[in-house]
Design a protein around this motif. Sequence first.
Motif, PDB file in Angstrom:
ATOM      1  N   MET A 192       0.848  -1.186   0.000  1.00  0.00           N
ATOM      2  CA  MET A 192       0.000   0.000   0.000  1.00  0.00           C
ATOM      3  C   MET A 192       0.890   1.244   0.000  1.00  0.00           C
ATOM      4  N   THR A 199      -4.093   6.762  -1.096  1.00  0.00           N
ATOM      5  CA  THR A 199      -3.500   5.468  -0.789  1.00  0.00           C
ATOM      6  C   THR A 199      -4.084   4.403  -1.708  1.00  0.00           C
ATOM      7  N   GLN A 245      -3.105   0.281  -3.752  1.00  0.00           N
ATOM      8  CA  GLN A 245      -2.208  -0.855  -3.918  1.00  0.00           C
ATOM      9  C   GLN A 245      -1.211  -0.533  -5.027  1.00  0.00           C
ATOM     10  N   ARG A 295      -2.546  -7.193   2.777  1.00  0.00           N
ATOM     11  CA  ARG A 295      -1.770  -6.181   2.074  1.00  0.00           C
ATOM     12  C   ARG A 295      -0.508  -5.893   2.890  1.00  0.00           C
TER      13      ARG A 295
END
Length: 401
Positions: free
Chosen positions: A152, A170, A172, A346
């Motif tokens: 992230m 923010t 991925q 994540r």
Amino acid sequence: MDTDVTDSAGTLAEPEAPAGDEGGATSARPPGDGPAPGRRRWRWLRWIALAVSLLLLAAAGAAWWFYQRLDAEITTDTATATELRTHEKERPKPVVLDARNILIMGSDTREGKGNRKYGRDDGGKRSDTTILLHLAAGRDSATAMSIPRDLMVEMPSCRQADGTRSRAGTAQFNSAFSIGGAACTIRTVEKMTGIRIDHHVIVDFRGFERMVDAVDGVEVCLPEAVDDPDARLVLDAGRQTLDGEQALGFVRARKTLGGGSDTERMERQQQFLGSLVKKVQSNGVLLNPARLYPVLKAATSSLTTDPGLDSLKDLYDLASSLRDVPADKVQFLTVPREPHIANVNRDQLMQPDADRLFQQVREDAPITVVPRDDQEEGSPESAESDSDAFTGTNAAVGMCG
């Protein structure tokens, strides 16, 4: 009065023999015996010189044709260069001018010849693998840093394919490539690391496969057999040489190799790339034009690069600069990360290790990379000496030791 040139019988007098011709003999060859030996020798030399000249011209012409053909196959990413120029003020400044930072992106797009067989084309593209390659200023080391796709990150506002701009925030990491292509990925990496990206390279599935085939495969050692239909991969246990298609399945597989985590997949990619570098360095590919041509052809036919790397000369100079780097100084590691605080599926950067690594790359400082087993099983003394080391591997280790 004219000089008398006849004898008493009225016939022409014989000419006097030249001085030095004993007994009046002459050096003239009888008619019909052909050119003198000296003249024949010079005639053959002229023919040989002409033949050699023609051969040299033909060789030069062929070499030029090969050069032009390979050079024309490289795709230049001018759109990314243009987009980056518009954001020049926000980009990091180079710290060590002779060092080079190259962002390598493995695209999972199904567009292009030979790529559709790897799955359905959903109309988008993602960065399946992203590696930041740092070349030391003295070209005495090379460090390849994998960036997890599930990391992230703070992504800037990026120009999208339809001309609109995405919202900053923010996200991925691998979504940067699908949203804004290479330019968005580069800006995201620069924002995260503070490292100026000097060049970028995009390689598709087919390009990776061809490069492995061009070096006659890469050796791997497997502790157990593999049968992964999703990766189109069936392998026996033990030592074996993978061809291009097998190698692609091997570095992409997740479900049947190890625990199926992306961490293990990245480590396997790093080990495989180390074995590939080791083979290229050991079998003289970079020194043998006959062996280098297939590698360059495989590379150029499937590469997209920035304008600073879009010629065969640029790529050859880059490869040549790595020729003398010791295999144990070609290092591979992953950005230090840990499970994300809000989602364990994540990743987030693990601090302060990540910032320390980024600083070392920016300043071209030596980076120590040691195998995981060495860190876990080392003595207290070695652990103390390696306290600033990062976990990874190098090309000298390879996959079979």
